[in-house]
Motif scaffolding. Structure first.
Motif, PDB file in Angstrom:
ATOM      1  N   GLU A 290     -40.923 -76.720 -86.768  1.00  0.00           N
ATOM      2  CA  GLU A 290     -42.076 -77.521 -86.372  1.00  0.00           C
ATOM      3  C   GLU A 290     -41.658 -78.864 -85.780  1.00  0.00           C
ATOM      4  O   GLU A 290     -42.374 -79.438 -84.964  1.00  0.00           O
ATOM      5  CB  GLU A 290     -42.997 -77.759 -87.585  1.00  0.00           C
ATOM      6  CG  GLU A 290     -43.638 -76.511 -88.161  1.00  0.00           C
ATOM      7  CD  GLU A 290     -42.661 -75.738 -89.037  1.00  0.00           C
ATOM      8  OE1 GLU A 290     -41.766 -76.352 -89.627  1.00  0.00           O
ATOM      9  OE2 GLU A 290     -42.792 -74.497 -89.100  1.00  0.00           O
ATOM     10  N   ALA A 291     -40.492 -79.371 -86.198  1.00  0.00           N
ATOM     11  CA  ALA A 291     -39.999 -80.647 -85.696  1.00  0.00           C
ATOM     12  C   ALA A 291     -39.157 -80.493 -84.436  1.00  0.00           C
ATOM     13  O   ALA A 291     -38.646 -81.484 -83.909  1.00  0.00           O
ATOM     14  CB  ALA A 291     -39.177 -81.347 -86.783  1.00  0.00           C
ATOM     15  N   GLN A 292     -38.994 -79.258 -83.950  1.00  0.00           N
ATOM     16  CA  GLN A 292     -38.145 -79.021 -82.786  1.00  0.00           C
ATOM     17  C   GLN A 292     -38.932 -78.526 -81.579  1.00  0.00           C
ATOM     18  O   GLN A 292     -38.356 -78.016 -80.616  1.00  0.00           O
ATOM     19  CB  GLN A 292     -37.066 -77.986 -83.137  1.00  0.00           C
ATOM     20  CG  GLN A 292     -36.168 -78.404 -84.291  1.00  0.00           C
ATOM     21  CD  GLN A 292     -34.969 -77.491 -84.426  1.00  0.00           C
ATOM     22  OE1 GLN A 292     -34.112 -77.426 -83.550  1.00  0.00           O
ATOM     23  NE2 GLN A 292     -34.916 -76.764 -85.531  1.00  0.00           N
ATOM     24  N   GLY A 293     -40.264 -78.713 -81.618  1.00  0.00           N
ATOM     25  CA  GLY A 293     -41.078 -78.252 -80.498  1.00  0.00           C
ATOM     26  C   GLY A 293     -40.697 -78.876 -79.178  1.00  0.00           C
ATOM     27  O   GLY A 293     -40.659 -78.204 -78.138  1.00  0.00           O
ATOM     28  N   ARG A 294     -40.378 -80.180 -79.187  1.00  0.00           N
ATOM     29  CA  ARG A 294     -39.984 -80.846 -77.953  1.00  0.00           C
ATOM     30  C   ARG A 294     -38.694 -80.270 -77.407  1.00  0.00           C
ATOM     31  O   ARG A 294     -38.557 -80.068 -76.200  1.00  0.00           O
ATOM     32  CB  ARG A 294     -39.831 -82.338 -78.219  1.00  0.00           C
ATOM     33  CG  ARG A 294     -39.284 -83.136 -77.028  1.00  0.00           C
ATOM     34  CD  ARG A 294     -40.187 -83.044 -75.822  1.00  0.00           C
ATOM     35  NE  ARG A 294     -41.518 -83.580 -76.096  1.00  0.00           N
ATOM     36  CZ  ARG A 294     -42.504 -83.550 -75.214  1.00  0.00           C
ATOM     37  NH1 ARG A 294     -42.322 -82.970 -74.037  1.00  0.00           N
ATOM     38  NH2 ARG A 294     -43.676 -84.070 -75.517  1.00  0.00           N
ATOM     39  N   ARG A 295     -37.741 -79.960 -78.282  1.00  0.00           N
ATOM     40  CA  ARG A 295     -36.473 -79.371 -77.815  1.00  0.00           C
ATOM     41  C   ARG A 295     -36.712 -78.023 -77.172  1.00  0.00           C
ATOM     42  O   ARG A 295     -36.131 -77.713 -76.126  1.00  0.00           O
ATOM     43  CB  ARG A 295     -35.495 -79.210 -78.988  1.00  0.00           C
ATOM     44  CG  ARG A 295     -34.973 -80.514 -79.504  1.00  0.00           C
ATOM     45  CD  ARG A 295     -33.823 -80.428 -80.480  1.00  0.00           C
ATOM     46  NE  ARG A 295     -33.536 -79.149 -81.070  1.00  0.00           N
ATOM     47  CZ  ARG A 295     -32.292 -78.659 -81.182  1.00  0.00           C
ATOM     48  NH1 ARG A 295     -31.270 -79.322 -80.688  1.00  0.00           N
ATOM     49  NH2 ARG A 295     -32.088 -77.514 -81.779  1.00  0.00           N
ATOM     50  N   LEU A 296     -37.543 -77.209 -77.790  1.00  0.00           N
ATOM     51  CA  LEU A 296     -37.804 -75.885 -77.239  1.00  0.00           C
ATOM     52  C   LEU A 296     -38.563 -75.983 -75.917  1.00  0.00           C
ATOM     53  O   LEU A 296     -38.280 -75.239 -74.969  1.00  0.00           O
ATOM     54  CB  LEU A 296     -38.590 -75.052 -78.247  1.00  0.00           C
ATOM     55  CG  LEU A 296     -38.723 -73.556 -77.957  1.00  0.00           C
ATOM     56  CD1 LEU A 296     -37.359 -72.919 -77.730  1.00  0.00           C
ATOM     57  CD2 LEU A 296     -39.458 -72.860 -79.095  1.00  0.00           C
ATOM     58  N   ALA A 297     -39.518 -76.909 -75.834  1.00  0.00           N
ATOM     59  CA  ALA A 297     -40.245 -77.107 -74.582  1.00  0.00           C
ATOM     60  C   ALA A 297     -39.313 -77.564 -73.475  1.00  0.00           C
ATOM     61  O   ALA A 297     -39.416 -77.113 -72.319  1.00  0.00           O
ATOM     62  CB  ALA A 297     -41.365 -78.128 -74.788  1.00  0.00           C
ATOM     63  N   ASN A 298     -38.364 -78.436 -73.804  1.00  0.00           N
ATOM     64  CA  ASN A 298     -37.396 -78.889 -72.805  1.00  0.00           C
ATOM     65  C   ASN A 298     -36.499 -77.744 -72.351  1.00  0.00           C
ATOM     66  O   ASN A 298     -36.125 -77.661 -71.169  1.00  0.00           O
ATOM     67  CB  ASN A 298     -36.540 -80.019 -73.372  1.00  0.00           C
ATOM     68  CG  ASN A 298     -37.295 -81.335 -73.465  1.00  0.00           C
ATOM     69  OD1 ASN A 298     -38.267 -81.550 -72.743  1.00  0.00           O
ATOM     70  ND2 ASN A 298     -36.850 -82.211 -74.343  1.00  0.00           N
ATOM     71  N   ALA A 299     -36.135 -76.865 -73.282  1.00  0.00           N
ATOM     72  CA  ALA A 299     -35.298 -75.722 -72.909  1.00  0.00           C
ATOM     73  C   ALA A 299     -36.008 -74.853 -71.876  1.00  0.00           C
ATOM     74  O   ALA A 299     -35.392 -74.367 -70.915  1.00  0.00           O
ATOM     75  CB  ALA A 299     -34.949 -74.898 -74.150  1.00  0.00           C
ATOM     76  N   ILE A 300     -37.310 -74.655 -72.063  1.00  0.00           N
ATOM     77  CA  ILE A 300     -38.070 -73.847 -71.113  1.00  0.00           C
ATOM     78  C   ILE A 300     -38.223 -74.581 -69.787  1.00  0.00           C
ATOM     79  O   ILE A 300     -38.025 -74.025 -68.703  1.00  0.00           O
ATOM     80  CB  ILE A 300     -39.442 -73.499 -71.705  1.00  0.00           C
ATOM     81  CG1 ILE A 300     -39.263 -72.636 -72.960  1.00  0.00           C
ATOM     82  CG2 ILE A 300     -40.321 -72.772 -70.695  1.00  0.00           C
ATOM     83  CD1 ILE A 300     -40.539 -72.414 -73.742  1.00  0.00           C
ATOM     84  N   ARG A 301     -38.555 -75.877 -69.868  1.00  0.00           N
ATOM     85  CA  ARG A 301     -38.814 -76.651 -68.652  1.00  0.00           C
ATOM     86  C   ARG A 301     -37.554 -76.848 -67.813  1.00  0.00           C
ATOM     87  O   ARG A 301     -37.612 -76.841 -66.579  1.00  0.00           O
ATOM     88  CB  ARG A 301     -39.391 -78.012 -69.029  1.00  0.00           C
ATOM     89  CG  ARG A 301     -39.768 -78.900 -67.851  1.00  0.00           C
ATOM     90  CD  ARG A 301     -40.536 -80.113 -68.315  1.00  0.00           C
ATOM     91  NE  ARG A 301     -39.767 -80.948 -69.210  1.00  0.00           N
ATOM     92  CZ  ARG A 301     -38.934 -81.906 -68.793  1.00  0.00           C
ATOM     93  NH1 ARG A 301     -38.770 -82.127 -67.487  1.00  0.00           N
ATOM     94  NH2 ARG A 301     -38.266 -82.644 -69.647  1.00  0.00           N
ATOM     95  N   MET A 302     -36.401 -77.006 -68.460  1.00  0.00           N
ATOM     96  CA  MET A 302     -35.164 -77.318 -67.745  1.00  0.00           C
ATOM     97  C   MET A 302     -34.380 -76.074 -67.344  1.00  0.00           C
ATOM     98  O   MET A 302     -33.356 -76.187 -66.670  1.00  0.00           O
ATOM     99  CB  MET A 302     -34.269 -78.207 -68.616  1.00  0.00           C
ATOM    100  CG  MET A 302     -34.902 -79.526 -69.038  1.00  0.00           C
ATOM    101  SD  MET A 302     -35.198 -80.618 -67.639  1.00  0.00           S
ATOM    102  CE  MET A 302     -33.508 -80.931 -67.134  1.00  0.00           C
ATOM    103  N   ALA A 303     -34.820 -74.901 -67.766  1.00  0.00           N
ATOM    104  CA  ALA A 303     -34.056 -73.686 -67.475  1.00  0.00           C
ATOM    105  C   ALA A 303     -33.994 -73.435 -65.970  1.00  0.00           C
ATOM    106  O   ALA A 303     -35.013 -73.423 -65.281  1.00  0.00           O
ATOM    107  CB  ALA A 303     -34.681 -72.489 -68.182  1.00  0.00           C
TER     108      ALA A 303
END
Length: 441
Positions: A290-303
Motif C-alpha cells: 500500500e505504501a509502494q503505489g507511487r513506485r509501481l505507478a512510476n514503473a508503468i509510466r516510465m516503461a
C-alpha cells in the motif's frame, strides 16, 4: 596499554604485564574511550550511546569527547590520539590519502570504518517560498562545476552549505571534478537561515537531521520523477542524496571494553538510540504494498519499449505476494562490489536471521539497474548483483542458512526507476538490490 616508541605506537595487553613507575595505570583505573566528533549531532549521540551501553552491559568505560574536524584529527595525530572519530559524512579521497600518510592506514576500509547511521542532504530555501522542488541536475552543476545544458540549467543560483559538510564535497560527487566557485559556506544554522532569507534565489543544502527556519524541497528530474527525504527513503537509500554517518577507528587493537562497545553498536539497542537522536537507523523495517503505489505507478509510466507488459505484470504480482524490507544494497557503477552501508546491512541482516527474526520466512533479493544500455544486459547485471548479495549474506552466515528460512534471487533490471538517469546520483539510486519477504509455503 598503548605506548609511543621510537618505532611508532605499540599496543600491549595490560593483563599479565608488570609496570613500575608513576605513570603506570592502576588496577582500579577505568578505560577511557577517546572520541573526536564533528558536528552537533555527534555531541548528543555519542554520550547517549555510551550511557545505553553502560546500562545494558554494566561495563565501566569513561568518555573523553572533543570537537574536531577531519583536518583537526589528522593534523593533531599522534599528539592527540583517538579511539573513534565520528564524521557526519564519508571521508573524501583526499582525507583517506592524508590518513595513510599519517600512519593510520585506510580508515575507510571495512575493518576501520563502521556505518553508524544514515543521513541525507536536503535542499532548503527561505520559508514562504512558493517552489516545492528543485532539479537535481542544477545541484550537480553547482557542486561539481560541470556545465548543464537545456531547461534544467536555469538562471543564477547561489548554493549555501554548512561548514560541517565541507570544504571538500568530492565524497558526495566522486564522479565529478569539484569546483566551489558558487558555494558559500556558513558556520551555523542561524547564518545559513539569514542568507537564505536575504536572497530569494539562494538554495541551501543541510543534513536531513537538522531542523531550521527554512522550507525543505524535493529533488526533481527531467523524466518527471521526484524524491523527498523521509526516514523511509533515507533508510532504503531511495533518496539520491543519502549518505552514511561513519565511525572511524585507528589500526591498533582496541581495549576489550572499547571492542565490546563497537560490537554493541551493531545491535538493536544502539539503533534505537540513533533513532531518538534524529538520525536514521539501519534497522530493517517492513514497507507494505500500500505504501509502494507511487513506485509501481512510476514503473508503468516510465516503461519503455524494452520493458514489456508481461514483465511489469510479473513485477506487480511479485510485489503483491511479498513485503519489502527497508534493507537495500547498492553498488559501484558496472560492478557487483557492495557499498559500505550495504556491507553493514549484510552484517545486520545476518545477525537478524541468526536471532530468528525471519523464522518461517522466504527472503527474496531483487535486483534493479539504471536505464543506460540495453534492457537485457541491465537485467543480467541486476541478476548478478542479486546473486552477489546472496553470496555475501551466506558468507556472513558462515555458509549455513537456518532450515526454516528461504533465500532466493530475482531481477527486473530497469523496470522500476527511483530517479532520473541524467545524473550520477540518480543512476546510483536506481542501481540496487531490494529485500522482499513472505511467509514460507
Amino acid at each position: 596499554m598503548t605506548l609511543q616508541t621510537d618505532a611508532g605506537r605499540v599496543s600491549l595487553w595490560q593483563e599479565g604485564l608488570h609496570c613500575d613507575g608513576a605513570d603506570c595505570p592502576g588496577d582500579s583505573d577505568r578505560p577511557v574511550l577517546r572520541v573526536a566528533v564533528q558536528g552537533k549531532a555527534g555531541h548528543l549521540l555519542v554520550p547517549a550511546l555510551l550511557e545505553a551501553y553502560r546500562r545494558d552491559t554494566g561495563t565501566r568505560l569513561d568518555l573523553a569527547l572533543r570537537d574536531a574536524t577531519v583536518d583537526d584529527v589528522l593534523d593533531d595525530f599522534p599528539a592527540q590520539p583517538f579511539d573513534l572519530f565520528l564524521s557526519p559524512h564519508p571521508l573524501s579521497a583526499r582525507d583517506r590519502d592524508r590518513a595513510r600518510a599519517a600512519g593510520l592506514g585506510d580508515l575507510a576500509s571495512t575493518r576501520r570504518g563502521q556505518v553508524l547511521a544514515m543521513d541525507a542532504l536536503v535542499p532548503v530555501v527561505a520559508a514562504g517560498q512558493q517552489r516545492d522542488s528543485i532539479p537535481i541536475g542544477r545541484l550537480v552543476q553547482r557542486l561539481s562545476g560541470a556545465p548543464l545544458a537545456g531547461a534544467e540549467s536555469g538562471g543564477a543560483m547561489k548554493l549555501h552549505l554548512l561548514e560541517t559538510i565541507g570544504p571538500d564535497v568530492s565524497w558526495l560527487l566522486p564522479e565529478a571534478a569539484r569546483s566551489d566557485t558558487d558555494i558559500i559556506w556558513h558556520r551555523d544554522d542561524e547564518a545559513l537561515a539569514a542568507a537564505l532569507s536575504a536572497d530569494p534565489d539562494a538554495v541551501g543544502l543541510v543534513p536531513a537531521a537538522r531542523r531550521g527556519p527554512w522550507k525543505r524541497l524535493a529533488l526533481s528530474g527531467p523524466c518527471g520523477l521526484t524524491a523527498r527525504a523521509t526516514p523511509r527513503t533515507i533508510r532504503t537509500e531511495d533518496y539520491p542524496l543519502t549518505y552514511p554517518v561513519y565511525l572511524y577507528r585507528p589500526p591498533w587493537r582496541p581495549h576489550p571494553a572499547i571492542a565490546g562497545f563497537l560490537d554493541w553498536l551493531r545491535g538493536e539497542a544502539a539503533q534505537l538510540v540513533v533513532r531518538r537522536a534524529g538520525l536514521v537507523d539501519l534497522a530493517g523495517v517492513p514497507i507494505r504494498l500500500e505504501a509502494q503505489g507511487r513506485r509501481l505507478a512510476n514503473a508503468i509510466r516510465m516503461a519503455g519499449d524494452e520493458v514489456p507488459l508481461d514483465e511489469l505484470q510479473r513485477l506487480a504480482a511479485t510485489m503483491d505476494r511479498h513485503v519489502r524490507i527497508s534493507n537495500t544494497f547498492r553498488f559501484a557503477p558496472g560492478s557487483t562490489r557492495l557499498s559500505a552501508p550495504s556491507r553493514s546491512h549484510i552484517m545486520l541482516l545476518a545477525k537478524a536471521i541468526r536471532d530468528g527474526r525471519y523464522h518461517g520466512r522466504d527472503i527474496l533479493l531483487v535486483g534493479f539497474s539504471d536505464g543506460r544500455g540495453p534492457a537485457d544486459a541491465n537485467r543480467d547485471l541486476a541478476a548478478a548483483r542479486a546473486e552477489a548479495v546472496k553470496e555475501d549474506l551466506m558468507q556472513a552466515l558462515g555458509g549455513d542458512l537456518p532450515f526454516n528460512v528461504g533465500l532466493a534471487t530475482d531481477a527486473f533490471g530497469e523496470a522500476m526507476p527511483l530517479a532520473c538517469d541524467d545524473t550520477p546520483m540518480g543512476q546510483r539510486a536506481n542501481r540496487r538490490v531490494e529485500m522482499w519477504v513472505r511467509p514460507r509455503r
